[in-house]
Design an enzyme around this catalytic site. Sequence first.
Site, mmCIF file in Angstrom:
data_model
loop_
_atom_site.group_PDB
_atom_site.id
_atom_site.type_symbol
_atom_site.label_atom_id
_atom_site.label_comp_id
_atom_site.label_asym_id
_atom_site.label_seq_id
_atom_site.Cartn_x
_atom_site.Cartn_y
_atom_site.Cartn_z
ATOM 1 C CG ASP A 84 -7.724 -31.255 38.727
ATOM 2 O OD1 ASP A 84 -8.352 -30.280 39.170
ATOM 3 O OD2 ASP A 84 -7.321 -32.185 39.442
ATOM 4 C CE1 TYR A 115 -7.591 -34.645 46.410
ATOM 5 C CE2 TYR A 115 -5.288 -33.979 46.177
ATOM 6 C CZ TYR A 115 -6.599 -33.689 46.524
ATOM 7 O OH TYR A 115 -6.916 -32.443 47.003
#
Length: 355
Positions: free
Chosen positions: A85, A161
């Site tokens: 990821d 993020y």
Amino acid sequence: MRPSQPVPPSAPSPKPLLAALSGVPADVPPVWLMRQAGRYLPEYRALRKRSESFLDFCYTPELAIEATLQPMHRFDLDAAIVFSDILVIPDALGRKVRFEEGLGPRLDPISTMEEVARLRETGVTERLEPVYATISGVREGLPDGAALIGFAGAPWTIATYMVEGGTSRGHERIRKLAYDAPGLMERLIGILTRAVAEHLIAQARAGAEALQIFDSWAGALPATHRERYSLRPIAEIASVVRAACPDVPVIAFPRGVGIGYADYAAVPAISGVSIDQGVDAAWAAAALQGSAAVQGNLDPLVLAAGGKAMENGIDGVLSALRGGPFVFNLGHGVVPETPPEHVAALVARVKGTGT
Ligand code: CP3
């Protein structure tokens, strides 16, 4: 080469993905799909149950190797992408990352210079060792002719993020921070640029044959900030990676930048640009294929829909882009509601083996 001259064993023909990324067009383009491993596959949903936490799943090579290879067992794809990821980078830098069912990733939002200064810059690749173990394990099980792609998020997308604390629609926090605290932003982007470059180089050394940089939220940047926070860091990463690993092509995916794609394609260290479904494929052929291979750009939702609409979509992308260096892909990742049979039908149509 004339047919009477057999190809010497010392010069195997390059894998189709790598040939395309080196600038060579093909009658039948290589094909792989972003998020080709994941929840739309029942065997992934079963495997995923073996770990409670998504990051632990990513950090267990036995599970990540299997997840990477699952789509390769089902479909005739020209590349695998390592199962991992983009948020392993903030995790390795010491920020807590958790994935919550239905909510996606959650991080404690960063807002001060003190927090940026506390990021653990040293030892990133040591902490990400399981990703490299996954890459070497996958290379052993990969079908002949298929290439292995390593990846990372781009600094800007990772920063969204870290600053927003998760997936954001409007990215108001980070866009405002770029005006309020440009020094903090520069420092954060600088740290991420170095960490991403190290992570990509380590993936190449472990056996990744091409590398993709996902700038999924590049389109959230005002055009006036795009060069500073997206283009320049990606160009820097690509050139550091190319200097360390000259044979490993880099693909950039600055999603949503429209005609701005031309600036990324023009960077010498970038071999390919992945275009989203908002980009006109005929424009991309004319404006980009002279300087980089183009990857893309079927709408992931037409893949989910299937049928005639999907067939027309595939044919449109193929006819626009196959005259130049081209890798067939989606404009973004496979969505979870996609029937796996549609992926099989897509691959068969691209390869001309369908009915
Ligand atoms: O097959 C592949 O493409 C390889 C694996 C891969 C994953 N994430 C696995 C994953 C790749 C290449 C990524 C990249 C990624 N991760 C991006 C860039 C591409 C994009 O989609 O824009 C981004 C933004 C992330 C961050 C991320 N990871 C989010 C926002 C989420 C939650 C949303 C979602 O789709 O669930 C994830 C979780 C994630 N990463 C899953 C998978 C298969 C689903 C979680 C699960 O299976 O439990």
